[in-house]
Design a protein around this motif. Structure first.
Motif, short mmCIF file in Angstrom:
data_model
loop_
_atom_site.label_atom_id
_atom_site.label_comp_id
_atom_site.label_asym_id
_atom_site.label_seq_id
_atom_site.Cartn_x
_atom_site.Cartn_y
_atom_site.Cartn_z
N THR A 161 13.49 8.83 -0.97
CA THR A 161 12.29 8.03 -0.75
C THR A 161 11.17 8.89 -0.19
O THR A 161 11.38 10.04 0.18
CB THR A 161 12.59 6.86 0.22
N ASP A 162 9.97 8.29 -0.10
CA ASP A 162 8.79 9.03 0.36
C ASP A 162 8.87 9.45 1.82
O ASP A 162 8.47 10.55 2.17
CB ASP A 162 7.52 8.20 0.15
N TYR B 98 12.29 0.22 0.93
CA TYR B 98 12.14 1.68 0.98
C TYR B 98 12.54 2.33 -0.34
O TYR B 98 11.88 3.24 -0.82
CB TYR B 98 12.95 2.28 2.13
N LYS B 99 13.61 1.84 -0.95
CA LYS B 99 14.09 2.40 -2.21
C LYS B 99 13.08 2.16 -3.34
O LYS B 99 12.78 3.05 -4.12
CB LYS B 99 15.44 1.81 -2.59
N GLY C 239 9.85 1.16 -2.94
CA GLY C 239 8.48 1.47 -2.60
C GLY C 239 7.59 0.24 -2.55
O GLY C 239 6.36 0.34 -2.52
N LEU D 41 18.04 6.67 1.17
CA LEU D 41 16.73 7.02 1.73
C LEU D 41 16.33 8.46 1.45
O LEU D 41 15.14 8.77 1.47
CB LEU D 41 16.73 6.78 3.25
#
Length: 155
Positions: free
Chosen positions: A18-19, A61-62, A64, A15
């Protein structure tokens, strides 16, 4: 160190790139915690429930993307667990089956998969109690309120 702590460290590493790592970790941790509670109440394995909660949306999450995230997420979880070597093949199958089915809230799957689905609903509905409950989760949420003796089921 426990398998869950080892997995938490690995999830946080993924994570970090990630963004919105804090938002992602909050959701994964929330689902993990809810899964433990539900698993204990229903006689399912709480340790595997915690692990499934930590991994269930990691691929989304990875990558997107939430496109087919349950199925792709199950494949990714299998790779993570295989690389870490912290679960038996049977445990990996149980966790990955739950992840595979977690987005299909309308159907009933294995008892363990239902733990993860319901934990996801709890996190979605209780993280921000002012937010309207999604129609696809309303029925599950109401059943969970009854199961746990929450008075707000009809609200």
């Amino acid at each position: 160190m426990s398998r869950i702590k080892d997995l938490q460290k690995q999830v946080f590493k993924v994570l970090a790139d990630t963004d919105e790592p804090m938002k992602a970790m909050a959701h994964l941790h929330g689902v993990s915690l809810a899964a433990v509670l539900i698993a204990k109440k229903r006689g399912q394995n709480p340790e595997l429930a915690a692990m499934s909660g930590l991994l269930h949306d990691l691929w989304a999450y990875k990558s997107g993307s939430y496109d087919d995230h349950a199925h792709l997420g199950a494949d990714y979880a299998r790779k993570v667990l295989g690389k870490m070597e912290i679960t038996t093949s049977d445990e990996t199958d149980i966790i990955c089956d739950a992840i595979w089915h977690h987005d299909d809230k309308a159907n009933i799957d294995s008892n363990f998969a239902e733990v993860l689905k319901d934990a996801d609903v709890i996190d979605h509905c209780l993280t921000d109690p002012t937010k309207e409950i999604k129609e696809k989760e309303r029925s599950r949420y109401e059943k969970l309120c009854l199961e746990f003796g929450l008075m707000e089921a009809a609200e």
